[in-house]
Design a protein around this motif. Structure first.
Motif, PDB file in Angstrom:
ATOM      1  N   VAL A   1       0.858  -1.186   0.000  1.00  0.00           N
ATOM      2  CA  VAL A   1       0.000   0.000   0.000  1.00  0.00           C
ATOM      3  C   VAL A   1       0.892   1.232   0.000  1.00  0.00           C
ATOM      4  O   VAL A   1       2.017   1.208   0.494  1.00  0.00           O
ATOM      5  CB  VAL A   1      -0.951   0.021   1.212  1.00  0.00           C
ATOM      6  N   ASP A   2       0.370   2.308  -0.561  1.00  0.00           N
ATOM      7  CA  ASP A   2       1.143   3.548  -0.610  1.00  0.00           C
ATOM      8  C   ASP A   2       1.112   4.296   0.716  1.00  0.00           C
ATOM      9  O   ASP A   2       1.972   5.131   0.987  1.00  0.00           O
ATOM     10  CB  ASP A   2       0.599   4.472  -1.701  1.00  0.00           C
ATOM     11  N   GLY A   3       0.097   4.023   1.542  1.00  0.00           N
ATOM     12  CA  GLY A   3      -0.114   4.882   2.694  1.00  0.00           C
ATOM     13  C   GLY A   3      -0.760   6.173   2.230  1.00  0.00           C
ATOM     14  O   GLY A   3      -1.149   6.319   1.072  1.00  0.00           O
ATOM     15  N   GLY A   4      -0.878   7.111   3.127  1.00  0.00           N
ATOM     16  CA  GLY A   4      -1.485   8.382   2.771  1.00  0.00           C
ATOM     17  C   GLY A   4      -0.482   9.358   2.172  1.00  0.00           C
ATOM     18  O   GLY A   4       0.708   9.067   2.036  1.00  0.00           O
ATOM     19  N   THR A   5      -0.984  10.531   1.810  1.00  0.00           N
ATOM     20  CA  THR A   5      -0.145  11.597   1.271  1.00  0.00           C
ATOM     21  C   THR A   5       0.382  12.465   2.409  1.00  0.00           C
ATOM     22  O   THR A   5      -0.318  12.717   3.390  1.00  0.00           O
ATOM     23  CB  THR A   5      -0.957  12.456   0.286  1.00  0.00           C
ATOM     24  N   ALA A   6       1.617  12.918   2.275  1.00  0.00           N
ATOM     25  CA  ALA A   6       2.240  13.795   3.270  1.00  0.00           C
ATOM     26  C   ALA A   6       3.005  14.895   2.534  1.00  0.00           C
ATOM     27  O   ALA A   6       3.003  14.961   1.305  1.00  0.00           O
ATOM     28  CB  ALA A   6       3.169  13.010   4.190  1.00  0.00           C
TER      29      ALA A   6
ATOM     30  N   PRO B   1      19.082  18.673   4.443  1.00  0.00           N
ATOM     31  CA  PRO B   1      18.232  18.084   5.487  1.00  0.00           C
ATOM     32  C   PRO B   1      16.752  18.252   5.125  1.00  0.00           C
ATOM     33  O   PRO B   1      16.345  19.302   4.633  1.00  0.00           O
ATOM     34  CB  PRO B   1      18.599  18.883   6.738  1.00  0.00           C
ATOM     35  N   TRP B   2      15.976  17.230   5.378  1.00  0.00           N
ATOM     36  CA  TRP B   2      14.564  17.249   5.009  1.00  0.00           C
ATOM     37  C   TRP B   2      13.759  16.460   6.039  1.00  0.00           C
ATOM     38  O   TRP B   2      14.310  15.774   6.906  1.00  0.00           O
ATOM     39  CB  TRP B   2      14.371  16.651   3.604  1.00  0.00           C
ATOM     40  N   GLY B   3      12.465  16.557   5.921  1.00  0.00           N
ATOM     41  CA  GLY B   3      11.593  15.823   6.822  1.00  0.00           C
ATOM     42  C   GLY B   3      10.228  15.634   6.185  1.00  0.00           C
ATOM     43  O   GLY B   3       9.996  16.008   5.039  1.00  0.00           O
ATOM     44  N   VAL B   4       9.307  15.032   6.946  1.00  0.00           N
ATOM     45  CA  VAL B   4       7.968  14.735   6.461  1.00  0.00           C
ATOM     46  C   VAL B   4       6.954  15.289   7.447  1.00  0.00           C
ATOM     47  O   VAL B   4       7.093  15.116   8.664  1.00  0.00           O
ATOM     48  CB  VAL B   4       7.759  13.220   6.291  1.00  0.00           C
ATOM     49  N   ALA B   5       5.939  15.973   6.925  1.00  0.00           N
ATOM     50  CA  ALA B   5       4.901  16.571   7.770  1.00  0.00           C
ATOM     51  C   ALA B   5       3.522  16.193   7.243  1.00  0.00           C
ATOM     52  O   ALA B   5       3.371  15.721   6.108  1.00  0.00           O
ATOM     53  CB  ALA B   5       5.049  18.096   7.778  1.00  0.00           C
ATOM     54  N   LEU B   6       2.514  16.423   8.059  1.00  0.00           N
ATOM     55  CA  LEU B   6       1.130  16.196   7.645  1.00  0.00           C
ATOM     56  C   LEU B   6       0.735  17.174   6.539  1.00  0.00           C
ATOM     57  O   LEU B   6       1.234  18.302   6.478  1.00  0.00           O
ATOM     58  CB  LEU B   6       0.188  16.375   8.828  1.00  0.00           C
ATOM     59  N   ILE B   7      -0.189  16.748   5.678  1.00  0.00           N
ATOM     60  CA  ILE B   7      -0.735  17.660   4.673  1.00  0.00           C
ATOM     61  C   ILE B   7      -1.594  18.699   5.383  1.00  0.00           C
ATOM     62  O   ILE B   7      -2.084  18.467   6.491  1.00  0.00           O
ATOM     63  CB  ILE B   7      -1.577  16.914   3.617  1.00  0.00           C
ATOM     64  N   PRO B   8      -1.806  19.878   4.774  1.00  0.00           N
ATOM     65  CA  PRO B   8      -2.678  20.874   5.404  1.00  0.00           C
ATOM     66  C   PRO B   8      -4.121  20.367   5.468  1.00  0.00           C
ATOM     67  O   PRO B   8      -4.579  19.636   4.585  1.00  0.00           O
ATOM     68  CB  PRO B   8      -2.559  22.092   4.469  1.00  0.00           C
ATOM     69  N   ALA B   9      -4.803  20.736   6.522  1.00  0.00           N
ATOM     70  CA  ALA B   9      -6.209  20.363   6.675  1.00  0.00           C
ATOM     71  C   ALA B   9      -7.074  21.282   5.833  1.00  0.00           C
ATOM     72  O   ALA B   9      -6.748  22.455   5.620  1.00  0.00           O
ATOM     73  CB  ALA B   9      -6.614  20.461   8.142  1.00  0.00           C
TER      74      ALA B   9
ATOM     75  N   GLY C   1      16.433   7.573  10.669  1.00  0.00           N
ATOM     76  CA  GLY C   1      16.136   8.879  11.244  1.00  0.00           C
ATOM     77  C   GLY C   1      14.968   9.590  10.591  1.00  0.00           C
ATOM     78  O   GLY C   1      14.846  10.813  10.693  1.00  0.00           O
ATOM     79  N   VAL C   2      14.090   8.841   9.915  1.00  0.00           N
ATOM     80  CA  VAL C   2      12.942   9.426   9.220  1.00  0.00           C
ATOM     81  C   VAL C   2      11.652   9.007   9.920  1.00  0.00           C
ATOM     82  O   VAL C   2      11.398   7.815  10.110  1.00  0.00           O
ATOM     83  CB  VAL C   2      12.893   8.978   7.742  1.00  0.00           C
ATOM     84  N   ASP C   3      10.853   9.989  10.284  1.00  0.00           N
ATOM     85  CA  ASP C   3       9.558   9.727  10.905  1.00  0.00           C
ATOM     86  C   ASP C   3       8.503   9.599   9.810  1.00  0.00           C
ATOM     87  O   ASP C   3       8.149  10.582   9.159  1.00  0.00           O
ATOM     88  CB  ASP C   3       9.203  10.876  11.855  1.00  0.00           C
ATOM     89  N   VAL C   4       8.002   8.388   9.578  1.00  0.00           N
ATOM     90  CA  VAL C   4       7.020   8.157   8.511  1.00  0.00           C
ATOM     91  C   VAL C   4       5.587   8.208   9.031  1.00  0.00           C
ATOM     92  O   VAL C   4       4.648   7.930   8.278  1.00  0.00           O
ATOM     93  CB  VAL C   4       7.275   6.805   7.815  1.00  0.00           C
TER      94      VAL C   4
ATOM     95  N   PHE D   1       0.788   7.583   7.820  1.00  0.00           N
ATOM     96  CA  PHE D   1      -0.188   6.711   8.450  1.00  0.00           C
ATOM     97  C   PHE D   1      -1.271   7.510   9.183  1.00  0.00           C
ATOM     98  O   PHE D   1      -2.452   7.165   9.135  1.00  0.00           O
ATOM     99  CB  PHE D   1       0.509   5.763   9.427  1.00  0.00           C
ATOM    100  N   GLU D   2      -0.850   8.588   9.851  1.00  0.00           N
ATOM    101  CA  GLU D   2      -1.800   9.369  10.646  1.00  0.00           C
ATOM    102  C   GLU D   2      -2.910   9.975   9.796  1.00  0.00           C
ATOM    103  O   GLU D   2      -4.060  10.073  10.249  1.00  0.00           O
ATOM    104  CB  GLU D   2      -1.053  10.479  11.398  1.00  0.00           C
ATOM    105  N   VAL D   3      -2.603  10.372   8.575  1.00  0.00           N
ATOM    106  CA  VAL D   3      -3.594  11.031   7.739  1.00  0.00           C
ATOM    107  C   VAL D   3      -4.731  10.078   7.354  1.00  0.00           C
ATOM    108  O   VAL D   3      -5.802  10.515   6.933  1.00  0.00           O
ATOM    109  CB  VAL D   3      -2.921  11.609   6.473  1.00  0.00           C
TER     110      VAL D   3
END
Length: 422
Positions: free
Chosen positions: A143-148, A285-293, A360-363, A367-369
């Motif tokens: 599965v792809d999981g959700g979009t971030a 350096p980069w990271g992953v965040a939730l999409i805007p609501a 070191g990557v928070d994925v 999943f949360e979305v």
């Protein structure tokens, strides 16, 4: 010997050689009696993981050899349609949109091939995606999981933006409530964000977050008040220079990803399918965040890929055994060992999380979305043809050549006409 006799004998010999070669190339058993089963995929990056998994399978099943066929994504769908119709398709093949094959009797019934309880181990969304008319038509693989949202930490720092701010962003047609656009204007980058005609990563999340749906009762229904709000917002981001020109993104699906990797795009909204490449190629350096609501919250799609069994295979029992392996924990686990994708076997999804945690990557945003609601990515007989009819109309909309309301009305009509034609 007469010349005419030599010609006849030569032609006969050539025919024998051609027939022999055809039988040899098309053989489905080895000299030692092993049955050869062929698996078709479209992504080179998965070949090594599948090879390792299938090697383990073959050690336990020495009477079966599984060979992998790679057909590039650009030609995969068309070639598969032709090969299935012509009876030359592989015994097993990846599918995402499968309904036309199921409806025409081209796929094995997985419930009949495997025990019904096998599906209990798989991601429920994936099971639902590949279920039709009360039957399961493919074995989910990942599965792809959700979009971030991937973010460039250097560009955020240079703009005085904290990654923590991204988690609270909201997009809205009301400027007083719209914190997302305000933040984009603060970002010091050639392009702050990747608003574009991107079906899975942009269009579906915005449509869902506006409270809309792609389809209703088997027909397209995105031409709605919610759909017009969502797509108008995206078009205005491009018009205001907060995203790359549609002249670039319409012609290259990788334009935004390339811009992000080059340090020219601050926020890149996408899925887990780009995670491995970003981890390997990003020089910052980069990271992953939730999409805007949006007005209806944070809502994303969750696509999945499965392996279907060719109903015309000459080796149904061997294919059944391979499917059981690929759908089991031991076989499916290999797809997650190097962080390439989220396995469809739910018990093995922690393998994916653990891999990226070691990097070191928070994925967790992927999943949360998905915890609350999801928007369906659509489907049904004729769905691929419908998307082909819709896409160029939306391209014109993103280019600013068609008003949003006009474009959505035309696109929905074209999509539904394509569905009706099937």
């Amino acid at each position: 010997m007469k010349d005419s006799t030599r010609v006849v004998l030569g032609l006969a010999l050539a025919l024998v050689l051609l027939v022999t070669a055809a039988l040899w190339l098309g053989r489905d058993t080895e000299g030692d009696g092993r049955t050869v089963v062929r698996l078709r995929v479209w992504d080179q990056s998965f070949v090594a993981a599948y090879r390792a998994s299938l090697d383990e399978f073959q050690r336990a099943n020495p009477d079966i050899e599984v060979r992998i066929t790679l057909v590039p994504w650009a030609s995969y769908a068309q070639k598969l349609r032709l090969d299935v119709a012509g009876g030359t398709a592989d015994d097993l093949f990846w599918v995402s949109l499968y309904e036309d094959y199921a409806d025409s009797g081209r796929l094995m019934d997985i419930g009949a091939a495997l025990a019904e309880q096998a599906a209990r181990a798989w991601d429920p969304f994936a099971v639902a995606q590949f279920s039709r008319d009360g039957k399961l038509w493919a074995v989910p693989q990942f599965v792809d999981g959700g979009t971030a949202v991937y973010y460039n930490r250097e560009l955020l720092d240079a703009s005085g933006v904290s990654p923590a701010e991204l988690a609270a962003l909201r997009w809205s047609p009301d400027p007083a409530d719209d914190t997302f656009r305000q933040l984009l204007r603060r970002l010091r980058a050639p392009w702050p964000y990747n608003a574009a005609n991107d079906f899975q990563s942009i269009l579906l999340p915005y449509l869902g977050s506006a409270g809309g749906q792609l389809q209703r009762d088997g027909e397209f229904g995105f031409d709605s008040p919610e759909g017009r709000v969502a797509f108008d917002y995206l078009v205005r981001l491009i018009a205001d220079g907060l995203a790359p020109s549609a002249a670039d993104t319409n012609t290259s699906s990788d334009f935004a990803k390339t811009a992000f990797l080059q340090g020219k795009l601050a926020l890149f909204q996408s899925g887990t399918f780009n995670l491995a490449q970003i981890a390997e190629s990003a020089a910052f350096p980069w990271g992953v965040a939730l999409i805007p609501a949006g007005p209806a919250g944070r809502i994303s799609a969750n696509n999945s890929i499965a392996v279907a069994g060719n109903a015309a295979t000459a080796h149904p029992e061997a294919v059944r055994r391979v499917l059981a392996w690929l759908g089991g924990a031991a076989g499916n686990r290999y797809l997650a060992l190097d962080g390439a994708t989220i396995p469809a076997v739910v018990a093995e999804q922690q393998v994916y999380r653990d891999y990226w945690a070691r990097q070191g990557v928070d994925v967790s945003p992927f999943f949360e979305v998905l915890r609350e609601r999801q928007i369906s990515a659509g489907g049904g007989s004729g769905f691929p043809a419908a998307l082909e009819a819709i896409d160029p109309i939306l391209d014109e909309m993103f280019l600013g050549r068609l008003p949003v309301d006009v474009a959505l009305a035309r696109a929905q009509a074209a999509g539904n006409a394509a569905l009706d034609a099937r």
